[in-house]
Design an enzyme around this catalytic site. Structure first.
Site, PDB file in Angstrom:
ATOM      1  N   LYS A  34       0.832  -1.204   0.000  1.00 33.57           N
ATOM      2  CA  LYS A  34       0.000   0.000   0.000  1.00 33.57           C
ATOM      3  C   LYS A  34       0.870   1.259   0.000  1.00 33.57           C
ATOM      4  CE  LYS A  34      -0.459  -0.172   5.037  1.00 33.57           C
ATOM      5  NZ  LYS A  34      -1.384  -0.224   6.187  1.00 33.57           N
ATOM      6  N   ARG A 129     -10.487  -0.446  15.240  1.00 32.58           N
ATOM      7  CA  ARG A 129     -10.496   0.351  14.012  1.00 32.58           C
ATOM      8  C   ARG A 129     -11.398  -0.359  13.021  1.00 32.58           C
ATOM      9  NH1 ARG A 129      -4.714   1.756  11.434  1.00 32.58           N
ATOM     10  NH2 ARG A 129      -4.928  -0.457  10.804  1.00 32.58           N
ATOM     11  N   TYR A 254      14.393  31.356   5.965  1.00 31.26           N
ATOM     12  CA  TYR A 254      13.115  31.969   6.307  1.00 31.26           C
ATOM     13  C   TYR A 254      12.971  32.133   7.817  1.00 31.26           C
ATOM     14  CZ  TYR A 254      11.421  31.253   1.536  1.00 31.26           C
ATOM     15  OH  TYR A 254      11.243  31.298   0.174  1.00 31.26           O
ATOM     16  N   MET A 302      10.947  24.731   0.643  1.00 36.21           N
ATOM     17  CA  MET A 302      10.318  23.834  -0.326  1.00 36.21           C
ATOM     18  C   MET A 302      11.345  23.094  -1.176  1.00 36.21           C
ATOM     19  SD  MET A 302       7.565  24.689  -3.347  1.00 36.21           S
ATOM     20  CE  MET A 302       6.313  25.293  -2.219  1.00 36.21           C
TER      21      MET A 302
END
Length: 359
Positions: A34, A129, A254, A302
């Site tokens: 997955k 769950r 930043y 980023m």
């Protein structure tokens, strides 16, 4: 020049699957793929797990991608199906489904199918769950055996909540509850995830479900994969794109979060949260340039991260390779520095990262 690159070691993947079989020699292996094979590349990873007995994914689109990639092994949908219209898709693609609630069972019973589907009945033994309540087990199992839309082989499953903690008695309680429920029923049992495979042999059953450990990462608390003879499959790398002299007491990045108390040099590397690197990695989180560890400073941006290489470092240059995590810099260590878990780091790799598969 390649910048952000996930180097995937397929020999390490094969080694880790062999380790799974060593931990659970009497169990079949359902390899969990997955979330893009935990960030490693769904189809390519599946193509190199020839010794797995089946694959497991979370959702139908992941299973369809495997079939489109030419994979023919059994595929188990760990969350099952969510709409009765999905059932013909399951049948057409030879998908096996988890049954974990009344909606799914009723939909299966009412469906008009040309052939039966293989089902796994999931019992909630303490995860709270997915899974039916223990007191529902007898009725659900009986109904699955009676409906012509389910094969007579009704496999039985549960999921551990605390298997990564060997001092927590919860796993023993879950195994005991499951064993008492299924006692005398001659069907395949599947209990153990990666942590269960390593730490709880009494829960191995007929099938095991390795996920994280296939990729060489420890599923156990406070340890790394190498301690369990696992080999990291991913090395996340990039390159130095600038080397800068920074005077003392000048703010970097930043928000001006970091200042050096003395003149130093910074290597700017092409990696950031746009590539999936954790934005909240703390000051000093290590990277490797050459064979030396250095610490990141300032804010993770980023596209770029600054690394303090020290005023006397004159050998690092533009184009030098930088390891963000890998065999010599465990992703478990980076996760601790970022206040998260290795699963999140691996799964957060973004599409702009290049993949390089090494045999």
């Amino acid at each position: 020049m390649r910048l952000a690159t996930a180097e995937i070691n397929l020999a390490a993947l094969a080694h880790n699957l062999a380790q799974v079989k060593g931990f659970a020699p009497n169990s079949k292996v359902m390899a969990v793929l997955k979330a893009n094979a935990y960030g490693h590349g769904l189809v390519t990873i599946a193509q190199h797990l020839n010794n797995a007995d089946a694959f497991a994914v979370a959702r139908i689109d992941e299973g369809l991608a495997l079939r489109a990639g030419g994979l023919t092994k059994p595929i188990v949908l760990l969350e099952g199906f969510f709409n009765k219209a999905d059932l013909p898709i399951l049948l057409a693609n030879n998908f096996q489904t988890i049954i974990h609630d009344e909606y799914q069972l009723a939909a299966l019973e009412k469906a008009k199918l040309d052939a039966p589907i293989t089902c796994w009945l999931k019992v909630n033994t303490g995860m709270h769950r997915l899974g039916i309540a223990p007191e529902q087990f007898e009725a659900f199992y009986s109904r699955l055996q009676k409906t012509p839309n389910a094969k007579n082989t009704v496999n039985l499953m549960t999921h551990f909540s605390c298997a990564d903690d060997i001092d927590n008695a919860k796993t023993v309680q879950q195994i005991t509850l499951f064993d008492n429920l299924v006692n005398g029923i001659d069907q395949a049992h599947c209990l153990s995830n990666s942590a269960g495979i390593i730490a709880w042999p009494s829960g191995h059953g007929d099938w095991v479900r390795p996920g994280l450990m296939l990729y060489g990462v420890s599923p156990m608390a406070n340890s790394i994969g190498q301690q369990h003879k696992l080999k990291p499959v991913m090395r996340l790398t990039t390159r130095v794109i600038a080397v800068r002299d920074v005077p003392a007491n000048e703010a970097v990045g930043y928000g001006g979060r970091w200042k050096s108390d003395k003149p130093t040099k910074l290597a700017v590397v092409a990696m950031g949260y746009g590539d999936g690197y954790p934005r909240h990695a703390k000051e000093g989180t290590p990277v490797i340039i050459g064979k030396q560890r250095y610490g990141i400073v300032g804010s993770v941006a980023m596209d770029m991260i600054s690394v303090d290489i020290g005023a006397n470092e004159h050998n690092i240059k533009v184009g030098d390779r930088v390891t963000m995590w890998g065999p010599d810099l465990p992703v478990e260590e980076i996760a601790l520095c970022a206040g998260t878990i290795p699963y999140e780091l691996l799964c957060n790799i973004t599409p702009r990262v290049s993949y390089e598969y090494q045999r």
